[in-house]
Design a protein around this motif. Structure first.
Motif, short mmCIF file in Angstrom:
data_model
loop_
_atom_site.label_atom_id
_atom_site.label_comp_id
_atom_site.label_asym_id
_atom_site.label_seq_id
_atom_site.Cartn_x
_atom_site.Cartn_y
_atom_site.Cartn_z
N PHE A 156 0.81 -1.22 0.00
CA PHE A 156 0.00 0.00 0.00
C PHE A 156 0.84 1.27 0.00
CE2 PHE A 156 -4.17 -1.60 2.15
CZ PHE A 156 -4.29 -2.57 1.17
N GLU A 169 0.96 3.69 -3.03
CA GLU A 169 -0.37 4.24 -3.30
C GLU A 169 -0.73 5.32 -2.27
OE1 GLU A 169 -4.94 2.58 -3.92
OE2 GLU A 169 -3.32 1.17 -3.49
N MET A 170 -0.38 5.09 -1.01
CA MET A 170 -0.71 6.07 0.04
C MET A 170 -0.04 7.42 -0.21
SD MET A 170 -2.89 4.90 2.11
CE MET A 170 -3.71 3.32 1.92
N ILE A 218 -2.30 9.18 -2.60
CA ILE A 218 -3.59 9.55 -2.02
C ILE A 218 -3.44 10.73 -1.06
CG2 ILE A 218 -5.48 8.76 -0.53
CD1 ILE A 218 -4.90 5.90 -1.64
N ILE A 276 -3.92 2.13 9.49
CA ILE A 276 -5.18 2.21 8.75
C ILE A 276 -6.28 1.69 9.67
CG2 ILE A 276 -6.44 1.52 6.68
CD1 ILE A 276 -3.74 1.01 5.32
N ILE A 327 -10.99 9.40 4.96
CA ILE A 327 -11.36 9.42 3.54
C ILE A 327 -12.87 9.59 3.43
CG2 ILE A 327 -11.63 7.93 1.51
CD1 ILE A 327 -8.85 8.98 1.62
N GLY A 377 -13.69 9.07 -2.14
CA GLY A 377 -12.39 8.40 -2.02
C GLY A 377 -11.25 9.37 -1.80
N TYR A 398 -8.77 6.60 -2.84
CA TYR A 398 -8.69 5.42 -1.97
C TYR A 398 -9.88 4.51 -2.24
CZ TYR A 398 -8.43 2.66 2.34
OH TYR A 398 -8.35 1.64 3.25
N SER A 399 -9.62 3.23 -2.41
CA SER A 399 -10.68 2.27 -2.65
C SER A 399 -10.99 1.51 -1.37
CB SER A 399 -10.28 1.28 -3.75
OG SER A 399 -11.20 0.21 -3.80
N GLU A 400 -12.13 1.81 -0.74
CA GLU A 400 -12.55 1.08 0.46
C GLU A 400 -12.67 -0.41 0.16
OE1 GLU A 400 -12.96 2.14 3.47
OE2 GLU A 400 -13.06 4.31 3.23
N CYS A 453 -9.14 -2.14 -0.31
CA CYS A 453 -8.34 -2.16 0.92
C CYS A 453 -8.97 -3.02 2.00
CB CYS A 453 -8.09 -0.74 1.40
SG CYS A 453 -6.97 0.14 0.27
#
Length: 198
Positions: free
Chosen positions: A55, A58-59, A62, A76, A126, A131, A143-145, A148
């Motif tokens: 992750f 990607e973080m 975001i 998280i 978020i 997202g 961000y994809s709930e 993740c």
């Protein structure tokens, strides 16, 4: 039942707590809340996870405000609220319930982020609808709930039309997911959340 062996970096197992936060004119002004909207006590499941290595890149996209030297400290916090409607339902009553759950999550997030910022730690939540970060600058990625929570909790998903939605192990599609993030130590996060819970 969810397999514990497949969960990523679980520090605090999923559990349901009842939260109550004090009235806050700052919160009401920030989110344009009027007195007719439901506020007060609500139940919410949460767990706390170390950031998986997969992750990290990607973080950064975001959350551009996240200090790069603190990325390995990132926690998280996926949350879920039980709903009477399904995630895939539409209509007036359904939207009202989703708005109430969003307000609950924002109340939770506002208090958590404010408390952690006071101690000098980065934190954000978020927006489940967009997202995007709520309290800090948005980056180039959302961000994809679903993705993740699937990776962190090993929850199942269901394909509905062109979208995947999360299936909660106890509540099925009757859930409202949303996530918080911080670089604060686990002990401080737990202390703040414990003080807010009944």
């Amino acid at each position: 039942m969810v397999s514990l062996n497949n969960r990523s970096g679980v520090l605090v197992e999923p559990s349901v707590s009842v939260f109550r936060f004090p009235e806050s004119p700052e919160f009401d002004a920030r989110f344009k809340i009027d007195n007719k909207m439901q506020k007060g006590i609500f139940e919410m499941q949460y767990s706390i996870h170390q950031i998986p290595k997969m992750f990290k890149s990607e973080m950064k996209l975001i959350f551009p405000s996240l200090p790069k030297d603190k990325l390995s400290d990132l926690l998280i916090i996926p949350t879920f609220q039980k709903t009477s409607c399904s995630l895939i339902d539409w209509g007036g009553e359904t939207q009202e319930e989703k708005d109430r759950k969003l307000l609950n999550f924002y109340k939770f997030g506002y208090n958590l982020v404010t408390a952690l910022n006071f101690f000098g730690y980065w934190a954000d939540i978020i927006c489940p609808a967009s997202g995007l970060p709520v309290f800090t600058t948005s980056g180039s990625t959302i961000y994809s709930e679903v993705d993740c929570c699937k990776k962190l909790l090993n929850y199942s998903t269901v394909n509905v039309g062109m979208c995947n939605v999360i299936t909660h192990p106890n509540w099925g599609l009757q859930n409202y997911p949303a996530s918080a993030f911080t670089t604060a130590p686990l002990e401080l996060v737990q202390e703040i959340m414990f003080k807010a819970s009944l």
